[in-house]
Scaffold this motif. Sequence first.
Motif, PDB file in Angstrom:
ATOM      1  N   GLY A  86       6.273   0.429  -3.856  1.00 50.12           N
ATOM      2  CA  GLY A  86       5.336   1.200  -3.926  1.00 50.12           C
ATOM      3  C   GLY A  86       4.442   0.662  -5.345  1.00 50.12           C
ATOM      4  N   LYS A  87       5.358   0.812  -6.360  1.00 56.29           N
ATOM      5  CA  LYS A  87       4.736   0.218  -7.358  1.00 56.29           C
ATOM      6  C   LYS A  87       5.233  -1.408  -7.508  1.00 56.29           C
ATOM      7  CE  LYS A  87       5.510   0.053 -12.941  1.00 56.29           C
ATOM      8  NZ  LYS A  87       6.080  -1.297 -12.625  1.00 56.29           N
ATOM      9  N   LEU A  88       6.150  -2.424  -6.986  1.00 59.41           N
ATOM     10  CA  LEU A  88       6.165  -3.797  -6.408  1.00 59.41           C
ATOM     11  C   LEU A  88       4.635  -3.861  -5.794  1.00 59.41           C
ATOM     12  CD1 LEU A  88       8.338  -5.708  -7.516  1.00 59.41           C
ATOM     13  CD2 LEU A  88       9.373  -4.508  -4.948  1.00 59.41           C
ATOM     14  N   ALA A  89       4.797  -2.956  -5.022  1.00 59.71           N
ATOM     15  CA  ALA A  89       3.137  -3.622  -4.360  1.00 59.71           C
ATOM     16  C   ALA A  89       2.049  -3.703  -5.254  1.00 59.71           C
ATOM     17  CB  ALA A  89       2.811  -2.704  -3.366  1.00 59.71           C
ATOM     18  N   VAL A  90       1.603  -2.508  -6.204  1.00 61.92           N
ATOM     19  CA  VAL A  90       0.945  -2.862  -7.598  1.00 61.92           C
ATOM     20  C   VAL A  90       1.670  -3.682  -8.185  1.00 61.92           C
ATOM     21  CG1 VAL A  90       0.075  -1.173  -9.386  1.00 61.92           C
ATOM     22  CG2 VAL A  90       0.199  -0.632  -7.358  1.00 61.92           C
ATOM     23  N   ASP A 213      -7.426   1.742  -4.149  1.00 60.91           N
ATOM     24  CA  ASP A 213      -6.037   1.275  -5.746  1.00 60.91           C
ATOM     25  C   ASP A 213      -4.353   0.655  -4.525  1.00 60.91           C
ATOM     26  OD1 ASP A 213      -8.460   2.105  -7.405  1.00 60.91           O
ATOM     27  OD2 ASP A 213      -6.767   3.727  -7.440  1.00 60.91           O
ATOM     28  N   ILE A 214      -4.408   1.131  -3.653  1.00 57.88           N
ATOM     29  CA  ILE A 214      -3.440   0.501  -3.084  1.00 57.88           C
ATOM     30  C   ILE A 214      -3.616   1.167  -1.342  1.00 57.88           C
ATOM     31  CG2 ILE A 214      -2.553   3.066  -2.776  1.00 57.88           C
ATOM     32  CD1 ILE A 214       0.201  -0.908  -2.944  1.00 57.88           C
ATOM     33  N   ILE A 215      -2.728  -0.047  -0.498  1.00 54.72           N
ATOM     34  CA  ILE A 215      -2.979   0.252   0.782  1.00 54.72           C
ATOM     35  C   ILE A 215      -1.684   0.014   1.628  1.00 54.72           C
ATOM     36  CG2 ILE A 215      -3.377  -0.993   2.851  1.00 54.72           C
ATOM     37  CD1 ILE A 215      -5.572  -2.361   2.264  1.00 54.72           C
ATOM     38  N   VAL A 216      -1.170   1.420   2.118  1.00 50.00           N
ATOM     39  CA  VAL A 216      -0.327   1.162   2.280  1.00 50.00           C
ATOM     40  C   VAL A 216      -0.127   1.368   4.112  1.00 50.00           C
ATOM     41  CG1 VAL A 216       1.802   2.892   3.580  1.00 50.00           C
ATOM     42  CG2 VAL A 216       0.917   3.433   1.053  1.00 50.00           C
ATOM     43  N   TYR A 217       0.932   0.335   4.512  1.00 54.43           N
ATOM     44  CA  TYR A 217       0.495   0.097   5.565  1.00 54.43           C
ATOM     45  C   TYR A 217       1.824  -0.407   6.965  1.00 54.43           C
ATOM     46  CZ  TYR A 217       0.431  -3.568   9.892  1.00 54.43           C
ATOM     47  OH  TYR A 217      -0.207  -4.333  10.748  1.00 54.43           O
ATOM     48  N   ASN A 218       1.567   0.970   7.962  1.00 55.73           N
ATOM     49  CA  ASN A 218       2.685   1.032   8.766  1.00 55.73           C
ATOM     50  C   ASN A 218       2.665   0.755   9.995  1.00 55.73           C
ATOM     51  OD1 ASN A 218       5.090   2.562   8.879  1.00 55.73           O
ATOM     52  ND2 ASN A 218       3.605   3.973  11.056  1.00 55.73           N
ATOM     53  N   ALA A 219       3.651  -1.205   9.712  1.00 52.66           N
ATOM     54  CA  ALA A 219       3.431  -1.946  10.869  1.00 52.66           C
ATOM     55  C   ALA A 219       4.704  -1.899  11.805  1.00 52.66           C
ATOM     56  CB  ALA A 219       3.418  -3.257  10.082  1.00 52.66           C
ATOM     57  N   GLY A 220       4.454  -0.578  12.765  1.00 50.33           N
ATOM     58  CA  GLY A 220       5.237  -0.476  13.488  1.00 50.33           C
ATOM     59  C   GLY A 220       4.979  -1.808  14.584  1.00 50.33           C
ATOM     60  N   THR A 221       6.210  -1.788  15.319  1.00 58.26           N
ATOM     61  CA  THR A 221       6.416  -3.596  16.408  1.00 58.26           C
ATOM     62  C   THR A 221       6.196  -2.309  17.973  1.00 58.26           C
ATOM     63  OG1 THR A 221       8.287  -4.017  15.800  1.00 58.26           O
ATOM     64  CG2 THR A 221       7.124  -5.225  15.284  1.00 58.26           C
ATOM     65  N   ASP A 222       6.513  -1.060  18.191  1.00 58.50           N
ATOM     66  CA  ASP A 222       6.411  -0.356  19.028  1.00 58.50           C
ATOM     67  C   ASP A 222       5.780  -1.143  20.114  1.00 58.50           C
ATOM     68  OD1 ASP A 222       5.315   0.822  17.309  1.00 58.50           O
ATOM     69  OD2 ASP A 222       6.323   3.202  17.659  1.00 58.50           O
ATOM     70  N   ILE A 223       4.073  -1.264  19.521  1.00 65.20           N
ATOM     71  CA  ILE A 223       2.773  -1.603  20.217  1.00 65.20           C
ATOM     72  C   ILE A 223       3.383  -3.014  21.406  1.00 65.20           C
ATOM     73  CG2 ILE A 223       1.465  -0.641  18.186  1.00 65.20           C
ATOM     74  CD1 ILE A 223       0.817  -4.123  17.923  1.00 65.20           C
ATOM     75  N   ARG A 253     -10.617  -8.583  -0.945  1.00 60.91           N
ATOM     76  CA  ARG A 253     -10.531  -7.048  -0.913  1.00 60.91           C
ATOM     77  C   ARG A 253     -10.046  -6.986  -2.772  1.00 60.91           C
ATOM     78  NH1 ARG A 253     -12.200  -5.927   4.140  1.00 60.91           N
ATOM     79  NH2 ARG A 253     -13.901  -5.113   4.545  1.00 60.91           N
ATOM     80  N   ARG A 254      -9.091  -7.370  -3.094  1.00 61.23           N
ATOM     81  CA  ARG A 254      -7.963  -7.581  -3.824  1.00 61.23           C
ATOM     82  C   ARG A 254      -7.321  -6.703  -4.559  1.00 61.23           C
ATOM     83  NH1 ARG A 254      -9.121 -12.444  -6.772  1.00 61.23           N
ATOM     84  NH2 ARG A 254      -8.658 -11.747  -8.683  1.00 61.23           N
ATOM     85  N   ILE A 255      -6.843  -6.488  -2.760  1.00 59.44           N
ATOM     86  CA  ILE A 255      -5.805  -4.936  -2.780  1.00 59.44           C
ATOM     87  C   ILE A 255      -4.711  -5.032  -2.718  1.00 59.44           C
ATOM     88  CG2 ILE A 255      -6.296  -2.253  -1.864  1.00 59.44           C
ATOM     89  CD1 ILE A 255      -8.764  -2.459  -0.936  1.00 59.44           C
ATOM     90  N   PRO A 256      -3.841  -4.046  -3.206  1.00 60.51           N
ATOM     91  CA  PRO A 256      -1.958  -4.040  -3.913  1.00 60.51           C
ATOM     92  C   PRO A 256      -2.099  -3.846  -2.392  1.00 60.51           C
ATOM     93  CG  PRO A 256      -2.927  -3.604  -5.257  1.00 60.51           C
ATOM     94  CD  PRO A 256      -4.166  -3.940  -5.232  1.00 60.51           C
ATOM     95  N   ILE A 257      -0.993  -4.514  -1.285  1.00 59.83           N
ATOM     96  CA  ILE A 257      -0.600  -3.557  -0.038  1.00 59.83           C
ATOM     97  C   ILE A 257       0.818  -3.618   0.013  1.00 59.83           C
ATOM     98  CG2 ILE A 257      -1.041  -6.446   1.427  1.00 59.83           C
ATOM     99  CD1 ILE A 257      -1.366  -4.603   3.658  1.00 59.83           C
ATOM    100  N   LEU A 258       1.037  -2.990   1.104  1.00 59.56           N
ATOM    101  CA  LEU A 258       2.884  -2.041   0.986  1.00 59.56           C
ATOM    102  C   LEU A 258       2.631  -1.811   2.232  1.00 59.56           C
ATOM    103  CD1 LEU A 258       5.617  -1.474   0.631  1.00 59.56           C
ATOM    104  CD2 LEU A 258       5.138   1.365   0.173  1.00 59.56           C
ATOM    105  N   MET A 259       3.496  -2.826   2.832  1.00 60.31           N
ATOM    106  CA  MET A 259       4.017  -3.464   4.497  1.00 60.31           C
ATOM    107  C   MET A 259       5.242  -2.474   4.737  1.00 60.31           C
ATOM    108  SD  MET A 259       3.682  -5.956   6.888  1.00 60.31           S
ATOM    109  CE  MET A 259       5.103  -6.134   8.368  1.00 60.31           C
TER     110      MET A 259
END
Length: 317
Positions: A86-90, A213-223, A253-259
């Motif tokens: 989380g902090k790493l993404a920021v 201030d942060i996006i948490v992206y849950n990128a499941g591949t079960d689709i 948008r210059r928003i940090p993202i955690l996948m």
Amino acid sequence: MPHRTELYVDPPSACWPIVYSPDYNITFVGLEKLHPFDAGKWGKVINFLKEEKLIADDLIVQAREATDEDLLVVHTRRYLNKLKAGKLAVDRGWAINVGGGFHHCSSDKGGGFCAYADITLAIKFLFERVPGVSKATIIDLDAHQGNGHERDFMDDHRVYIMDAYNRYIYPGDGFAKRAIKRKVELEWGTEDTEYLQKVHTHVEGALNELKPDIIVYNAGTDILDGDPLGGLAISPQGIVKRDEVVFKAARSRRIPILMVTSGGYQKRTARIIADSILNLHNLGLIDKELATSGAGNPKVEQMIRDSAKDLCNLSLQ
């Protein structure tokens, strides 16, 4: 006063903000082969990225175990790891935790292969410990409804949740759906064209509605087409494009993202995740340098400078 923790020791700037531990891979005298989940998926992703010369062992951020005090931010006294991202993404503008995404677990109970509420815990750590982070958006694109984090943030107006999922499968949690700000319920067998159009429209809409201030992206591949639990029909190319859409929206948008990688129950899933990460790199949406998404945010920039100074001081001691 934030509690003391070892989860936020800054890694060397030479490391990619890709978090992994060999402990992510589960073995139990061969019984894991009888389960539909590929228990070695995460190690395979890392190996594919090594084969493509994108990363090496000494360039990966090693996941750390959480202490009891860390867990008490959300849970009772249980074991958990891989929360550093989380902090790493920021700090860096982006991060990928090759494991994680346990979106069926809430603070008081597990469910659906999910024993720990890592999404909830990552966001609460950021709110507690990182200056300038007071709003978060969860973009949950796993095939299943993310009812765990939805229950945890039901009445928390700091967290905006977008969730796109197969409306007919587990968990069907009507109570948790009340927390979803942008709900995208999909039909059986939804294919690339319709899916990608909806993802693009609703990701843009979510981020236009509230800039977090942060996006948490849950990128499941079960689709993925043929997944035994997802019930959708997205191609490997569609998954790669989906991740591209989300990262482009975040980076523009210059928003940090955690996948986090979440569900995916076929043997070819690991290759697809690796291909997607390589595609993000080839498009310039991820790189090894220190934060670009945080540029322009004085609090984030100061935090980056402080982290770099601390690393220099340590190297001189």
